[in-house]
Structure formats: structure tokens, C-alpha cells
Design a protein around this motif. Structure first.
Motif, PDB file in Angstrom:
ATOM      1  N   LEU A 153       0.821  -1.209   0.000  1.00 22.03           N
ATOM      2  CA  LEU A 153       0.000   0.000   0.000  1.00 22.03           C
ATOM      3  C   LEU A 153       0.858   1.263   0.000  1.00 22.03           C
ATOM      4  O   LEU A 153       0.470   2.280  -0.571  1.00 22.03           O
ATOM      5  N   GLU A 154       2.020   1.192   0.612  1.00 26.44           N
ATOM      6  CA  GLU A 154       2.951   2.327   0.542  1.00 26.44           C
ATOM      7  C   GLU A 154       3.382   2.553  -0.900  1.00 26.44           C
ATOM      8  O   GLU A 154       3.415   3.692  -1.381  1.00 26.44           O
ATOM      9  N   PHE A 155       3.698   1.445  -1.585  1.00 22.27           N
ATOM     10  CA  PHE A 155       4.118   1.563  -2.981  1.00 22.27           C
ATOM     11  C   PHE A 155       3.000   2.142  -3.831  1.00 22.27           C
ATOM     12  O   PHE A 155       3.224   3.031  -4.664  1.00 22.27           O
ATOM     13  N   GLN A 160       0.670   6.354  -7.166  1.00 19.84           N
ATOM     14  CA  GLN A 160      -0.442   7.251  -7.503  1.00 19.84           C
ATOM     15  C   GLN A 160       0.040   8.697  -7.611  1.00 19.84           C
ATOM     16  O   GLN A 160      -0.311   9.421  -8.543  1.00 19.84           O
ATOM     17  N   LEU A 161       0.863   9.108  -6.674  1.00 19.72           N
ATOM     18  CA  LEU A 161       1.391  10.470  -6.688  1.00 19.72           C
ATOM     19  C   LEU A 161       2.392  10.666  -7.831  1.00 19.72           C
ATOM     20  O   LEU A 161       2.395  11.701  -8.499  1.00 19.72           O
ATOM     21  N   ALA A 162       3.235   9.647  -8.053  1.00 21.94           N
ATOM     22  CA  ALA A 162       4.290   9.769  -9.069  1.00 21.94           C
ATOM     23  C   ALA A 162       3.712   9.804 -10.478  1.00 21.94           C
ATOM     24  O   ALA A 162       4.288  10.438 -11.373  1.00 21.94           O
ATOM     25  N   GLU A 163       2.601   9.145 -10.701  1.00 19.48           N
ATOM     26  CA  GLU A 163       1.988   9.153 -12.030  1.00 19.48           C
ATOM     27  C   GLU A 163       1.287  10.475 -12.322  1.00 19.48           C
ATOM     28  O   GLU A 163       0.945  10.761 -13.463  1.00 19.48           O
ATOM     29  N   ASN A 164       1.054  11.249 -11.278  1.00 15.21           N
ATOM     30  CA  ASN A 164       0.415  12.566 -11.419  1.00 15.21           C
ATOM     31  C   ASN A 164       1.203  13.580 -10.592  1.00 15.21           C
ATOM     32  O   ASN A 164       0.700  14.102  -9.593  1.00 15.21           O
ATOM     33  N   PRO A 165       2.460  13.849 -10.972  1.00 19.02           N
ATOM     34  CA  PRO A 165       3.382  14.568 -10.086  1.00 19.02           C
ATOM     35  C   PRO A 165       2.987  15.997  -9.732  1.00 19.02           C
ATOM     36  O   PRO A 165       3.442  16.518  -8.723  1.00 19.02           O
ATOM     37  N   GLN A 166       2.137  16.623 -10.535  1.00 23.05           N
ATOM     38  CA  GLN A 166       1.734  18.000 -10.242  1.00 23.05           C
ATOM     39  C   GLN A 166       0.354  18.067  -9.580  1.00 23.05           C
ATOM     40  O   GLN A 166      -0.094  19.149  -9.201  1.00 23.05           O
ATOM     41  N   ARG A 167      -0.293  16.933  -9.454  1.00 22.99           N
ATOM     42  CA  ARG A 167      -1.667  16.927  -8.934  1.00 22.99           C
ATOM     43  C   ARG A 167      -1.672  16.796  -7.414  1.00 22.99           C
ATOM     44  O   ARG A 167      -0.891  16.037  -6.843  1.00 22.99           O
ATOM     45  N   VAL A 168      -2.558  17.531  -6.771  1.00 25.98           N
ATOM     46  CA  VAL A 168      -2.753  17.422  -5.328  1.00 25.98           C
ATOM     47  C   VAL A 168      -3.959  16.518  -5.071  1.00 25.98           C
ATOM     48  O   VAL A 168      -5.047  16.757  -5.603  1.00 25.98           O
ATOM     49  N   PHE A 169      -3.751  15.471  -4.275  1.00 23.81           N
ATOM     50  CA  PHE A 169      -4.816  14.539  -3.920  1.00 23.81           C
ATOM     51  C   PHE A 169      -5.254  14.789  -2.482  1.00 23.81           C
ATOM     52  O   PHE A 169      -4.408  14.942  -1.591  1.00 23.81           O
ATOM     53  N   ASN A 170      -6.561  14.778  -2.250  1.00 25.89           N
ATOM     54  CA  ASN A 170      -7.007  14.841  -0.859  1.00 25.89           C
ATOM     55  C   ASN A 170      -7.044  13.425  -0.275  1.00 25.89           C
ATOM     56  O   ASN A 170      -6.891  12.432  -1.003  1.00 25.89           O
ATOM     57  N   LEU A 174      -7.157   9.477  -2.147  1.00 26.49           N
ATOM     58  CA  LEU A 174      -6.103   8.485  -1.950  1.00 26.49           C
ATOM     59  C   LEU A 174      -6.644   7.229  -1.275  1.00 26.49           C
ATOM     60  O   LEU A 174      -6.265   6.112  -1.638  1.00 26.49           O
ATOM     61  N   GLU A 175      -7.534   7.393  -0.324  1.00 23.60           N
ATOM     62  CA  GLU A 175      -8.127   6.236   0.349  1.00 23.60           C
ATOM     63  C   GLU A 175      -8.914   5.387  -0.631  1.00 23.60           C
ATOM     64  O   GLU A 175      -8.815   4.154  -0.624  1.00 23.60           O
ATOM     65  N   GLU A 176      -9.681   6.030  -1.496  1.00 22.47           N
ATOM     66  CA  GLU A 176     -10.475   5.257  -2.458  1.00 22.47           C
ATOM     67  C   GLU A 176      -9.587   4.547  -3.455  1.00 22.47           C
ATOM     68  O   GLU A 176      -9.860   3.423  -3.857  1.00 22.47           O
ATOM     69  N   SER A 177      -8.499   5.189  -3.848  1.00 22.67           N
ATOM     70  CA  SER A 177      -7.564   4.557  -4.773  1.00 22.67           C
ATOM     71  C   SER A 177      -6.917   3.321  -4.155  1.00 22.67           C
ATOM     72  O   SER A 177      -6.735   2.304  -4.818  1.00 22.67           O
ATOM     73  N   ARG A 198       8.186   8.893   3.879  1.00 22.72           N
ATOM     74  CA  ARG A 198       9.186   9.937   4.147  1.00 22.72           C
ATOM     75  C   ARG A 198      10.361   9.387   4.941  1.00 22.72           C
ATOM     76  O   ARG A 198      11.513   9.758   4.713  1.00 22.72           O
ATOM     77  N   ARG A 199      10.063   8.490   5.857  1.00 21.34           N
ATOM     78  CA  ARG A 199      11.130   7.905   6.672  1.00 21.34           C
ATOM     79  C   ARG A 199      12.002   6.967   5.845  1.00 21.34           C
ATOM     80  O   ARG A 199      13.236   6.952   5.983  1.00 21.34           O
ATOM     81  N   LYS A 200      11.402   6.176   4.977  1.00 16.85           N
ATOM     82  CA  LYS A 200      12.141   5.181   4.216  1.00 16.85           C
ATOM     83  C   LYS A 200      12.897   5.787   3.031  1.00 16.85           C
ATOM     84  O   LYS A 200      13.916   5.239   2.591  1.00 16.85           O
ATOM     85  N   ILE A 201      12.383   6.877   2.467  1.00 18.97           N
ATOM     86  CA  ILE A 201      12.994   7.450   1.259  1.00 18.97           C
ATOM     87  C   ILE A 201      13.681   8.766   1.593  1.00 18.97           C
ATOM     88  O   ILE A 201      14.906   8.831   1.694  1.00 18.97           O
ATOM     89  N   THR A 202      12.926   9.815   1.744  1.00 16.82           N
ATOM     90  CA  THR A 202      13.449  11.134   2.118  1.00 16.82           C
ATOM     91  C   THR A 202      12.262  11.976   2.574  1.00 16.82           C
ATOM     92  O   THR A 202      11.149  11.808   2.051  1.00 16.82           O
ATOM     93  N   PRO A 203      12.447  12.872   3.538  1.00 13.80           N
ATOM     94  CA  PRO A 203      11.318  13.687   4.010  1.00 13.80           C
ATOM     95  C   PRO A 203      10.637  14.500   2.919  1.00 13.80           C
ATOM     96  O   PRO A 203       9.461  14.845   3.029  1.00 13.80           O
ATOM     97  N   SER A 204      11.371  14.788   1.836  1.00 18.69           N
ATOM     98  CA  SER A 204      10.811  15.636   0.780  1.00 18.69           C
ATOM     99  C   SER A 204      10.097  14.858  -0.314  1.00 18.69           C
ATOM    100  O   SER A 204       9.629  15.450  -1.293  1.00 18.69           O
ATOM    101  N   VAL A 205       9.993  13.527  -0.181  1.00 20.42           N
ATOM    102  CA  VAL A 205       9.405  12.739  -1.261  1.00 20.42           C
ATOM    103  C   VAL A 205       7.932  13.060  -1.469  1.00 20.42           C
ATOM    104  O   VAL A 205       7.413  12.982  -2.584  1.00 20.42           O
ATOM    105  N   ILE A 206       7.236  13.433  -0.401  1.00 19.45           N
ATOM    106  CA  ILE A 206       5.826  13.814  -0.496  1.00 19.45           C
ATOM    107  C   ILE A 206       5.651  15.169   0.176  1.00 19.45           C
ATOM    108  O   ILE A 206       6.134  15.388   1.288  1.00 19.45           O
TER     109      ILE A 206
END
Length: 221
Positions: A153-155, A160-170, A174-177, A198-206
């Protein structure tokens, strides 16, 4: 991308149509075998999502008729028939993939992306943005060339975010996806996944957009 959904369960069909449209697919729905064969004869689709347990004409008969006409459309079977024999039969009849019910929405969407990518002729399945690389087929991730161990689910959230890098999801989107329709999720579930990423990758990833939700962070190239 245009998808034909063949499913006779009204509740499941309604939920699938909603989820697929929210994932930016065009969806047409029919609920029996003859209607499916007619739709495929009249309209060009990019993907067929096919239930096997259909009224009037079984999904296996639809699949046989489709391949007998040399229609190369990718077919993803959705079925409660979960034995090895059933899966082998479906694939031997010409299905490109076979997903048993019940299934999770994120896995369904991932499999659809793989089939559509193959249809479009894309050979590289890796999604790379800056130092982040994601492979939707193997559900694997690397950051700055190093593998990152992510829960499924983390992946899927990160994808979901990476496929739409400029889009903001509420959070609701994200829960429905991740969880699909009618499935309960704790109120802080998305926040927990974001924290882990953020912990596993980098704090700035999201990036958090206050009062709105989340989007992919600005990743170094």
C-alpha cells in the motif's frame, strides 16, 4: 484509454466504473455475454475487463468468440473461479491476465496499467522522476539507485502520486484509490503511509499542501 467492463453484479460494476473513471479511463459497461460481443463488434476498445460468470452467455464463450475473430484486444479476467484449473483455462483461451475475486482496487489498477502499457508498445516499465524509480510490475522502488523496501500500500500510494506529479490529492481520493469502495480505512491511514514513505525514502518525497492534501515532492534530478 477506453475500457469495456463486462460484469453482471450491479454493485461491483458501479464501483468499478467509478474507480476506473477516477483513474481517467473511459468506461463502457455491459452485463451479459451477448451485449459484450456486440459492443466489441461495434466499438474499438483498448482493454476488456471480463467476468466469467455471466448470464445468457458465459465469459469463456465471450473470450472464445473474441479470439476466434482474431481480435487482439488485451483481456483481464475477473472471476470468483479461483482454482488453478480455472486460471489456466482462462489464460489458454486467450486472456492476458486473470485476477480472482475478491480483489483489491490498487492491484486491479496496476494490472490494467501493465496491459495498456504493453498494448501501446512501451517496453520500459520503469517510472523515473529524479532520483526515484518505481516499477509497477514488480512493485519495487529505488531511491538514488538503492532499493527501498515498501509495503504494497505504501508503494501504491507513492505510485499514484508519481503518475500525477503536479496533482494534489485529498485524503478521500487516496483512500479510495488504495482501498476501493465500501472499505473502511482508519482516519489517519494515509498520514501513516506518508510518514513511512518519508522515513524510508526522504522527508521531501511527499509534500503536504495544507488544508488540501498531498502531492509528490520536488525530487532532485
Amino acid at each position: 484509454m477506453k475500457i469495456l467492463l463486462v460484469e453482471d453484479d450491479p454493485s461491483l460494476a458501479s464501483g468499478l466504473q467509478l474507480a476506473l473513471r477516477r483513474a481517467n479511463y473511459t468506461v463502457e459497461h455491459v452485463d451479459d455475454g451477448p451485449a459484450a460481443i456486440q459492443a466489441l463488434a461495434l466499438t474499438e476498445f483498448d482493454l476488456l475487463v471480463l467476468d466469467l460468470g455471466l448470464p445468457t452467455l458465459d465469459g469463456t464463450a465471450v473470450l472464445k468468440a473474441l479470439r476466434a475473430r482474431d481480435n487482439p484486444i488485451p483481456v483481464l479476467v475477473l472471476s470468483a473461479r479461483d482454482s488453478t484449473r480455472d486460471r489456466v483455462q482462462g489464460l489458454d483461451l486467450g486472456a492476458d491476465d486473470y485476477l480472482t475475486k475478491p480483489f483489491e482496487l490498487d492491484e486491479l489498477l496496476a494490472r490494467i496499467r501493465v496491459l495498456l502499457r504493453r498494448r501501446s508498445g512501451r517496453q520500459v516499465n520503469q517510472l523515473t522522476l529524479g532520483d526515484l524509480s518505481l516499477n509497477p510490475e514488480s512493485l519495487s522502488a529505488t531511491w538514488q539507485g538503492r532499493p527501498v523496501e515498501l509495503q504494497r500500500l505504501e508503494f501504491m500510494l507513492l505510485l499514484q502520486l508519481a503518475e500525477n506529479p503536479q496533482r494534489v490529492f485529498n485524503r478521500a481520493q487516496l483512500e479510495e484509490s488504495l482501498y476501493g469502495w465500501g472499505e473502511g480505512a482508519e482516519s489517519n491511514t494515509i498520514d501513516v503511509h506518508v510518514h513511512h514513505l518519508r522515513r524510508k525514502i526522504t522527508p521531501s518525497v511527499i509534500k503536504t499542501i495544507r488544508g488540501v492534501g498531498y502531492r509528490l515532492g520536488d525530487l532532485a534530478a
